[in-house]
Design a protein around this motif. Sequence first.
Motif, PDB file in Angstrom:
ATOM      1  N   ALA A  97      -3.531   5.748 -20.909  1.00 28.55           N
ATOM      2  CA  ALA A  97      -3.660   7.287 -21.496  1.00 28.55           C
ATOM      3  C   ALA A  97      -3.104   7.388 -22.918  1.00 28.55           C
ATOM      4  CB  ALA A  97      -2.928   8.213 -20.562  1.00 28.55           C
ATOM      5  N   LEU A  98      -1.906   6.896 -23.183  1.00 27.22           N
ATOM      6  CA  LEU A  98      -1.651   7.079 -24.601  1.00 27.22           C
ATOM      7  C   LEU A  98      -2.559   6.404 -25.659  1.00 27.22           C
ATOM      8  CD1 LEU A  98       0.373   7.734 -27.095  1.00 27.22           C
ATOM      9  CD2 LEU A  98       1.887   5.714 -26.179  1.00 27.22           C
ATOM     10  N   THR A  99      -2.998   5.006 -25.185  1.00 30.86           N
ATOM     11  CA  THR A  99      -3.965   4.164 -26.186  1.00 30.86           C
ATOM     12  C   THR A  99      -5.162   4.931 -26.309  1.00 30.86           C
ATOM     13  OG1 THR A  99      -2.739   2.015 -25.210  1.00 30.86           O
ATOM     14  CG2 THR A  99      -4.951   1.956 -26.312  1.00 30.86           C
ATOM     15  N   TRP A 100      -5.673   5.426 -25.294  1.00 31.38           N
ATOM     16  CA  TRP A 100      -7.074   6.185 -25.345  1.00 31.38           C
ATOM     17  C   TRP A 100      -6.711   7.558 -26.191  1.00 31.38           C
ATOM     18  CZ3 TRP A 100     -11.628   4.306 -24.180  1.00 31.38           C
ATOM     19  CH2 TRP A 100     -12.581   5.233 -23.878  1.00 31.38           C
ATOM     20  N   SER A 101      -5.760   8.179 -25.966  1.00 36.11           N
ATOM     21  CA  SER A 101      -5.540   9.299 -26.972  1.00 36.11           C
ATOM     22  C   SER A 101      -5.329   9.016 -28.398  1.00 36.11           C
ATOM     23  CB  SER A 101      -4.271  10.104 -26.405  1.00 36.11           C
ATOM     24  OG  SER A 101      -4.338  10.533 -24.991  1.00 36.11           O
ATOM     25  N   ILE A 102      -5.078   7.814 -28.663  1.00 31.49           N
ATOM     26  CA  ILE A 102      -5.139   7.641 -30.014  1.00 31.49           C
ATOM     27  C   ILE A 102      -6.243   7.033 -30.569  1.00 31.49           C
ATOM     28  CG2 ILE A 102      -4.254   5.464 -31.572  1.00 31.49           C
ATOM     29  CD1 ILE A 102      -1.754   5.277 -30.066  1.00 31.49           C
ATOM     30  N   TRP A 103      -7.081   6.494 -29.707  1.00 31.05           N
ATOM     31  CA  TRP A 103      -8.392   6.132 -30.222  1.00 31.05           C
ATOM     32  C   TRP A 103      -9.341   7.324 -30.377  1.00 31.05           C
ATOM     33  CZ3 TRP A 103     -10.523   1.903 -31.983  1.00 31.05           C
ATOM     34  CH2 TRP A 103     -10.134   0.713 -31.646  1.00 31.05           C
ATOM     35  N   PHE A 104      -9.127   8.556 -29.772  1.00 35.14           N
ATOM     36  CA  PHE A 104      -9.816   9.725 -29.817  1.00 35.14           C
ATOM     37  C   PHE A 104      -9.164  10.980 -30.316  1.00 35.14           C
ATOM     38  CE2 PHE A 104     -12.031   7.046 -26.619  1.00 35.14           C
ATOM     39  CZ  PHE A 104     -13.385   7.421 -26.801  1.00 35.14           C
ATOM     40  N   ASP A 106      -8.606  12.151 -33.172  1.00 35.60           N
ATOM     41  CA  ASP A 106      -9.328  13.045 -34.133  1.00 35.60           C
ATOM     42  C   ASP A 106     -10.663  12.525 -34.376  1.00 35.60           C
ATOM     43  OD1 ASP A 106      -7.669  15.390 -35.291  1.00 35.60           O
ATOM     44  OD2 ASP A 106      -6.348  14.144 -36.054  1.00 35.60           O
ATOM     45  N   ILE A 107     -11.351  12.258 -33.361  1.00 39.75           N
ATOM     46  CA  ILE A 107     -12.408  11.394 -33.602  1.00 39.75           C
ATOM     47  C   ILE A 107     -13.554  12.642 -33.887  1.00 39.75           C
ATOM     48  CG2 ILE A 107     -13.262  11.966 -31.127  1.00 39.75           C
ATOM     49  CD1 ILE A 107     -14.464   8.962 -31.475  1.00 39.75           C
ATOM     50  N   VAL A 108     -13.513  13.759 -33.789  1.00 41.26           N
ATOM     51  CA  VAL A 108     -14.531  14.891 -34.242  1.00 41.26           C
ATOM     52  C   VAL A 108     -13.766  15.367 -35.401  1.00 41.26           C
ATOM     53  CG1 VAL A 108     -15.584  16.909 -33.547  1.00 41.26           C
ATOM     54  CG2 VAL A 108     -15.450  15.347 -31.802  1.00 41.26           C
ATOM     55  N   GLN A 118     -10.313  20.134 -29.648  1.00 35.60           N
ATOM     56  CA  GLN A 118     -10.680  20.272 -28.245  1.00 35.60           C
ATOM     57  C   GLN A 118     -12.046  19.401 -27.986  1.00 35.60           C
ATOM     58  OE1 GLN A 118      -9.580  21.908 -25.636  1.00 35.60           O
ATOM     59  NE2 GLN A 118     -11.042  20.567 -24.501  1.00 35.60           N
ATOM     60  N   ASP A 119     -12.843  19.330 -29.099  1.00 32.30           N
ATOM     61  CA  ASP A 119     -14.071  18.406 -29.201  1.00 32.30           C
ATOM     62  C   ASP A 119     -13.668  17.221 -29.254  1.00 32.30           C
ATOM     63  OD1 ASP A 119     -15.507  21.069 -29.417  1.00 32.30           O
ATOM     64  OD2 ASP A 119     -15.675  20.523 -31.519  1.00 32.30           O
ATOM     65  N   SER A 120     -12.674  16.664 -29.907  1.00 31.23           N
ATOM     66  CA  SER A 120     -12.106  15.452 -29.616  1.00 31.23           C
ATOM     67  C   SER A 120     -11.769  14.919 -28.280  1.00 31.23           C
ATOM     68  CB  SER A 120     -10.813  14.947 -30.581  1.00 31.23           C
ATOM     69  OG  SER A 120     -11.330  15.106 -32.000  1.00 31.23           O
ATOM     70  N   ALA A 121     -11.088  16.094 -27.582  1.00 31.12           N
ATOM     71  CA  ALA A 121     -10.501  15.802 -26.234  1.00 31.12           C
ATOM     72  C   ALA A 121     -11.787  15.590 -25.201  1.00 31.12           C
ATOM     73  CB  ALA A 121      -9.788  16.920 -25.719  1.00 31.12           C
ATOM     74  N   ASN A 122     -12.757  16.390 -25.675  1.00 28.17           N
ATOM     75  CA  ASN A 122     -13.969  16.414 -24.543  1.00 28.17           C
ATOM     76  C   ASN A 122     -14.669  15.303 -24.839  1.00 28.17           C
ATOM     77  OD1 ASN A 122     -13.449  18.990 -23.846  1.00 28.17           O
ATOM     78  ND2 ASN A 122     -14.955  19.993 -25.237  1.00 28.17           N
ATOM     79  N   LEU A 123     -14.763  14.765 -25.857  1.00 23.98           N
ATOM     80  CA  LEU A 123     -15.491  13.420 -26.282  1.00 23.98           C
ATOM     81  C   LEU A 123     -14.666  12.295 -25.604  1.00 23.98           C
ATOM     82  CD1 LEU A 123     -17.779  11.826 -27.406  1.00 23.98           C
ATOM     83  CD2 LEU A 123     -16.474  11.603 -29.530  1.00 23.98           C
ATOM     84  N   ALA A 124     -13.350  12.246 -25.731  1.00 31.18           N
ATOM     85  CA  ALA A 124     -12.316  11.354 -24.877  1.00 31.18           C
ATOM     86  C   ALA A 124     -12.910  11.230 -23.298  1.00 31.18           C
ATOM     87  CB  ALA A 124     -11.137  11.655 -25.207  1.00 31.18           C
ATOM     88  N   ILE A 125     -12.955  12.573 -23.007  1.00 31.36           N
ATOM     89  CA  ILE A 125     -13.090  12.734 -21.431  1.00 31.36           C
ATOM     90  C   ILE A 125     -14.687  12.110 -21.027  1.00 31.36           C
ATOM     91  CG2 ILE A 125     -13.504  14.451 -19.559  1.00 31.36           C
ATOM     92  CD1 ILE A 125     -11.403  16.212 -21.284  1.00 31.36           C
ATOM     93  N   ARG A 126     -15.530  12.566 -21.941  1.00 33.05           N
ATOM     94  CA  ARG A 126     -17.026  12.023 -21.742  1.00 33.05           C
ATOM     95  C   ARG A 126     -16.911  10.654 -21.526  1.00 33.05           C
ATOM     96  NH1 ARG A 126     -20.875  11.947 -26.119  1.00 33.05           N
ATOM     97  NH2 ARG A 126     -20.919   9.783 -25.661  1.00 33.05           N
ATOM     98  N   TYR A 138      -7.404  12.665 -17.671  1.00 33.40           N
ATOM     99  CA  TYR A 138      -8.012  13.696 -18.298  1.00 33.40           C
ATOM    100  C   TYR A 138      -8.690  14.488 -17.507  1.00 33.40           C
ATOM    101  CZ  TYR A 138      -7.425  10.909 -22.587  1.00 33.40           C
ATOM    102  OH  TYR A 138      -6.842   9.973 -23.823  1.00 33.40           O
ATOM    103  N   GLU A 139      -8.739  14.521 -16.337  1.00 33.57           N
ATOM    104  CA  GLU A 139      -9.338  15.440 -15.486  1.00 33.57           C
ATOM    105  C   GLU A 139      -8.662  16.741 -15.684  1.00 33.57           C
ATOM    106  OE1 GLU A 139      -9.458  11.716 -13.457  1.00 33.57           O
ATOM    107  OE2 GLU A 139      -7.592  12.806 -13.883  1.00 33.57           O
ATOM    108  N   ALA A 140      -7.492  16.785 -15.897  1.00 35.51           N
ATOM    109  CA  ALA A 140      -6.641  18.420 -15.966  1.00 35.51           C
ATOM    110  C   ALA A 140      -7.071  18.643 -17.366  1.00 35.51           C
ATOM    111  CB  ALA A 140      -5.154  17.822 -15.701  1.00 35.51           C
ATOM    112  N   ALA A 141      -7.375  18.093 -18.150  1.00 37.25           N
ATOM    113  CA  ALA A 141      -7.746  18.676 -19.579  1.00 37.25           C
ATOM    114  C   ALA A 141      -8.777  19.553 -19.877  1.00 37.25           C
ATOM    115  CB  ALA A 141      -7.540  17.557 -20.642  1.00 37.25           C
ATOM    116  N   GLU A 142      -9.686  19.481 -18.665  1.00 37.66           N
ATOM    117  CA  GLU A 142     -11.057  20.009 -18.778  1.00 37.66           C
ATOM    118  C   GLU A 142     -10.655  21.474 -18.798  1.00 37.66           C
ATOM    119  OE1 GLU A 142     -14.577  17.559 -17.646  1.00 37.66           O
ATOM    120  OE2 GLU A 142     -13.089  17.144 -16.333  1.00 37.66           O
TER     121      GLU A 142
END
Length: 142
Positions: A97-104, A106-108, A118-126, A138-142
Motif C-alpha cells: 500500500a505504501l509503495t502503491w501510494s508513492i507511485w500514484f 501526485d500522478i494527476v 482525489q483524482d490521483s487517488a481515484n486513478l490509483a484505485i482504478r 483502497y476500497e475504503a478511500a472511495e
Amino acid sequence: MIEISENSLSELLSKSSQLTQSNSEVKLLSSIHNCSFSKWKDFFGLIDDDIIKAYNDVLNQYSSAGRYYHNINHILFCLEEAEFVLGKIVWQSQRAALTWSIWFHDIVYDIYSKTDEQDSANLAIRWAKELGIEKLGYEAAE
C-alpha cells in the motif's frame, strides 16, 4: 513472464529523441525509464501486458509537459527514501500500500484543478482494481 517489449522501449526512446535532446540526455532519460520500470517490475514480481499498460500510463502521466517536480525522478527518489521505512513494516499488504501510494501520490497534475489529490487517488484505485490488487486497502478511500 513477459519483459518490457522492444516496441515499448523503442517508443520511449523515440519520444525522447522527439524532444531534440543530445545523445547523453537521451541515454540519461532511457536510464531513468529503465530504472523506473525495474522498480515497477520489482513491485509486481512478474510482468504481463496489463501491468506494462499500467506502467506506460504512469510513465506518460509523470512525463507530461509541465512536470518539473512531481515527475518520474521524484517517484524514484521517494521509493528510494521509503526503503528504510518499508524494511520496518511487517505486513506485506502495508508495504504494498505504501509503495502503491508513492507511485500514484501526485500522478494527476493540473494547475487549475483543486481535486488533483482525489483524482490521483481515484486513478490509483482504478489501476489497483484493473490489475487485481485492490486488497491494498483502497476500497475504503472511495
